[in-house]
Design a protein around this motif. Structure first.
Motif, PDB file in Angstrom:
ATOM      1  N   GLY A  64     -38.546  40.799  21.897  1.00 36.92           N
ATOM      2  CA  GLY A  64     -37.168  40.426  22.562  1.00 36.92           C
ATOM      3  C   GLY A  64     -36.227  39.733  21.799  1.00 36.92           C
ATOM      4  O   GLY A  64     -35.153  39.804  21.619  1.00 36.92           O
ATOM      5  N   SER A  65     -36.926  38.711  20.720  1.00 40.87           N
ATOM      6  CA  SER A  65     -36.144  38.058  19.799  1.00 40.87           C
ATOM      7  C   SER A  65     -35.430  39.181  18.856  1.00 40.87           C
ATOM      8  O   SER A  65     -34.292  38.935  18.419  1.00 40.87           O
ATOM      9  N   ALA A  66     -36.346  40.099  18.445  1.00 41.03           N
ATOM     10  CA  ALA A  66     -35.855  40.969  17.544  1.00 41.03           C
ATOM     11  C   ALA A  66     -34.775  41.668  18.126  1.00 41.03           C
ATOM     12  O   ALA A  66     -33.767  42.090  17.537  1.00 41.03           O
ATOM     13  N   MET A  67     -34.845  42.285  19.179  1.00 44.13           N
ATOM     14  CA  MET A  67     -33.873  42.950  19.767  1.00 44.13           C
ATOM     15  C   MET A  67     -32.697  42.274  20.130  1.00 44.13           C
ATOM     16  O   MET A  67     -31.382  42.840  20.118  1.00 44.13           O
ATOM     17  N   TYR A  87     -17.401  37.324   7.126  1.00 45.19           N
ATOM     18  CA  TYR A  87     -17.951  36.000   7.085  1.00 45.19           C
ATOM     19  C   TYR A  87     -18.442  35.303   8.523  1.00 45.19           C
ATOM     20  O   TYR A  87     -19.313  34.658   8.606  1.00 45.19           O
ATOM     21  N   SER A  88     -17.201  35.259   9.100  1.00 46.93           N
ATOM     22  CA  SER A  88     -17.223  34.619  10.455  1.00 46.93           C
ATOM     23  C   SER A  88     -18.280  35.512  11.242  1.00 46.93           C
ATOM     24  O   SER A  88     -19.276  34.941  11.870  1.00 46.93           O
ATOM     25  N   TYR A  89     -18.507  36.682  11.182  1.00 44.35           N
ATOM     26  CA  TYR A  89     -19.436  37.307  11.955  1.00 44.35           C
ATOM     27  C   TYR A  89     -20.977  37.008  11.377  1.00 44.35           C
ATOM     28  O   TYR A  89     -21.926  36.931  12.278  1.00 44.35           O
ATOM     29  N   ALA A  90     -21.004  36.932  10.024  1.00 44.74           N
ATOM     30  CA  ALA A  90     -22.481  36.499   9.571  1.00 44.74           C
ATOM     31  C   ALA A  90     -22.928  35.080  10.123  1.00 44.74           C
ATOM     32  O   ALA A  90     -24.079  34.914  10.199  1.00 44.74           O
ATOM     33  N   VAL A  91     -21.775  34.225  10.143  1.00 45.45           N
ATOM     34  CA  VAL A  91     -22.046  32.793  10.652  1.00 45.45           C
ATOM     35  C   VAL A  91     -22.347  32.827  12.234  1.00 45.45           C
ATOM     36  O   VAL A  91     -23.507  32.256  12.455  1.00 45.45           O
ATOM     37  N   ILE A  92     -21.998  33.896  12.975  1.00 47.36           N
ATOM     38  CA  ILE A  92     -22.314  34.026  14.109  1.00 47.36           C
ATOM     39  C   ILE A  92     -23.744  34.542  14.426  1.00 47.36           C
ATOM     40  O   ILE A  92     -24.498  33.898  15.173  1.00 47.36           O
ATOM     41  N   VAL A  93     -24.098  35.509  13.740  1.00 47.94           N
ATOM     42  CA  VAL A  93     -25.284  36.328  13.707  1.00 47.94           C
ATOM     43  C   VAL A  93     -26.497  34.930  13.286  1.00 47.94           C
ATOM     44  O   VAL A  93     -27.513  35.166  13.972  1.00 47.94           O
ATOM     45  N   SER A  94     -26.066  34.319  12.102  1.00 45.47           N
ATOM     46  CA  SER A  94     -27.176  33.390  11.732  1.00 45.47           C
ATOM     47  C   SER A  94     -27.492  32.244  12.695  1.00 45.47           C
ATOM     48  O   SER A  94     -28.637  31.844  12.848  1.00 45.47           O
ATOM     49  N   MET A  95     -26.410  31.861  13.340  1.00 44.81           N
ATOM     50  CA  MET A  95     -26.412  30.800  14.416  1.00 44.81           C
ATOM     51  C   MET A  95     -27.329  31.112  15.652  1.00 44.81           C
ATOM     52  O   MET A  95     -28.293  30.554  15.988  1.00 44.81           O
ATOM     53  N   LEU A  96     -27.177  32.579  16.095  1.00 42.91           N
ATOM     54  CA  LEU A  96     -28.038  33.011  16.942  1.00 42.91           C
ATOM     55  C   LEU A  96     -29.695  33.184  16.558  1.00 42.91           C
ATOM     56  O   LEU A  96     -30.528  32.842  16.988  1.00 42.91           O
ATOM     57  N   SER A  97     -29.706  33.713  15.290  1.00 43.95           N
ATOM     58  CA  SER A  97     -31.195  33.938  14.718  1.00 43.95           C
ATOM     59  C   SER A  97     -31.694  32.499  14.598  1.00 43.95           C
ATOM     60  O   SER A  97     -33.086  32.125  14.635  1.00 43.95           O
ATOM     61  N   GLY A  98     -30.847  31.329  14.126  1.00 43.53           N
ATOM     62  CA  GLY A  98     -31.489  30.125  13.801  1.00 43.53           C
ATOM     63  C   GLY A  98     -31.988  29.576  15.316  1.00 43.53           C
ATOM     64  O   GLY A  98     -32.964  28.822  15.304  1.00 43.53           O
ATOM     65  N   ASN A 110     -17.666  48.879  20.410  1.00 42.48           N
ATOM     66  CA  ASN A 110     -19.019  48.746  20.978  1.00 42.48           C
ATOM     67  C   ASN A 110     -19.093  47.145  21.666  1.00 42.48           C
ATOM     68  O   ASN A 110     -20.318  47.220  22.324  1.00 42.48           O
ATOM     69  N   ASN A 111     -18.139  46.664  21.560  1.00 36.84           N
ATOM     70  CA  ASN A 111     -18.468  45.225  22.373  1.00 36.84           C
ATOM     71  C   ASN A 111     -18.851  45.279  23.800  1.00 36.84           C
ATOM     72  O   ASN A 111     -19.624  44.294  24.212  1.00 36.84           O
ATOM     73  N   GLU A 112     -18.116  46.229  24.419  1.00 40.94           N
ATOM     74  CA  GLU A 112     -18.323  45.810  26.018  1.00 40.94           C
ATOM     75  C   GLU A 112     -19.703  46.465  26.286  1.00 40.94           C
ATOM     76  O   GLU A 112     -20.414  45.661  27.082  1.00 40.94           O
ATOM     77  N   VAL A 113     -20.038  47.451  25.711  1.00 42.39           N
ATOM     78  CA  VAL A 113     -21.499  48.066  26.014  1.00 42.39           C
ATOM     79  C   VAL A 113     -22.624  47.109  25.291  1.00 42.39           C
ATOM     80  O   VAL A 113     -23.425  46.890  25.835  1.00 42.39           O
ATOM     81  N   ALA A 114     -22.469  46.927  23.985  1.00 39.75           N
ATOM     82  CA  ALA A 114     -23.329  46.106  23.473  1.00 39.75           C
ATOM     83  C   ALA A 114     -23.511  44.559  24.254  1.00 39.75           C
ATOM     84  O   ALA A 114     -24.544  44.058  24.335  1.00 39.75           O
ATOM     85  N   GLY A 115     -22.232  44.294  24.654  1.00 39.37           N
ATOM     86  CA  GLY A 115     -22.350  42.846  25.474  1.00 39.37           C
ATOM     87  C   GLY A 115     -23.033  42.927  26.609  1.00 39.37           C
ATOM     88  O   GLY A 115     -23.950  41.924  26.903  1.00 39.37           O
ATOM     89  N   GLN A 116     -23.082  43.905  27.276  1.00 42.96           N
ATOM     90  CA  GLN A 116     -23.863  44.142  28.653  1.00 42.96           C
ATOM     91  C   GLN A 116     -25.346  44.121  28.403  1.00 42.96           C
ATOM     92  O   GLN A 116     -26.314  43.340  29.010  1.00 42.96           O
ATOM     93  N   VAL A 117     -25.606  44.950  27.319  1.00 45.12           N
ATOM     94  CA  VAL A 117     -27.045  45.017  27.028  1.00 45.12           C
ATOM     95  C   VAL A 117     -27.784  43.689  26.462  1.00 45.12           C
ATOM     96  O   VAL A 117     -28.604  43.296  26.814  1.00 45.12           O
TER      97      VAL A 117
END
Length: 255
Positions: free
Chosen positions: A189-192, A206-217, A37-44
């Motif tokens: 836009g933030s929720a998306m 857990y590394s993935y969880a840290v990445i997502v939490s940093m973005l949401s923070g 999913n990374n390539e398509v999700a990254g572009q979006v």
């Protein structure tokens, strides 16, 4: 709760919520976050996240500028009021004494009665406008016997108009805020942007969880700043009546 602790509560709270969601979703359904999913999700994500950040940053910068203008405007209004008082020094009694009293009453009205309403986001009463109208009437009908007195009367009238303009701008800035449509665009836009992060794969759970939490923070911090700066007379900006308190002190001492 202080502004700092309130901000930390919302930022850390959203970080924890998204981190837990990331762990649950990754463990429950491994195809969420697959590397395919990374390539398509990254572009979006680049488009959605980029647009959202640009809109939010533009709003935040506009609010910063509005807060600075609001503070500067309070001093312009207070200084113009003092100028009215100074210009009236050359006018005859009893008009001079009445103008002096009205300028003091206006400064007191703004600093003591109007400011609590501004901070609460409530409309101020008409007492301030009434005092300015009384000042205008007093200045307009004062008799003048020399060119110097007439020049002083004209100057007082011109400075009173500056008070009118500054007052109207102050009241407008208190009720401006952020448009509901803009808030809708930023929140969606933030929720998306955060939702798209759940489609990425690659790192450990857990590394993935840290990445997502940093973005949401980071997004939560941006939204909190926008919310706090909506009203320049409260929240993070908290423009105070210092200009009118100082003006009242000077007017009480005779200018």
């Amino acid at each position: 709760m202080s502004l700092t602790f309130s901000g930390l509560f919302w930022v850390i709270g959203l970080m924890l919520v998204t981190a837990v969601m990331a762990v649950i979703l990754r463990k429950a359904r491994q195809h969420f976050g697959r590397e395919a999913n990374n390539e398509v999700a990254g572009q979006v994500f680049t488009i959605v996240g980029g647009v959202n950040v640009v809109v939010a940053a533009f709003v935040l910068i506009s609010l910063f500028d509005a807060a600075d203008r609001a503070e500067e405007n309070t001093y312009q209004e207070a200084n113009a009021l003092i100028a009215v008082r100074w210009a009236s020094d050359s006018l005859a009694e009893p008009a001079r004494a009445r103008i002096e009293k009205l300028t003091q009453d206006y400064a007191s009205q703004v600093s003591e009665n109007e400011w609590p309403d501004l901070r609460a986001g409530k409309p101020v009463d008409e007492r301030g406008w009434t005092l300015l109208t009384q000042l205008q009437n007093e200045i307009e009908r004062v008799p003048t016997k020399s060119d110097r007195e007439e020049d002083s009367r004209v100057e007082a009238s011109a400075q009173l108009w500056n008070v009118y303009e500054a007052r109207q701008e102050r009241l407008n800035s208190a009720g401006s805020g952020v448009n509901a449509v803009v808030w809708f665009a930023i929140l969606v836009g933030s929720a998306m942007s955060i939702g798209l992060m759940f489609l990425f794969g690659g790192p450990g759970v857990y590394s993935y969880a840290v990445i997502v939490s940093m973005l949401s923070g980071a997004i939560a911090l941006l939204l909190f700043a926008i919310y706090q700066l909506q009203n320049p007379f409260t929240g993070g900006a908290n423009v105070g009546p210092d200009a009118f308190v100082a003006a009242l002190s000077r007017l009480s001492r005779g200018g």
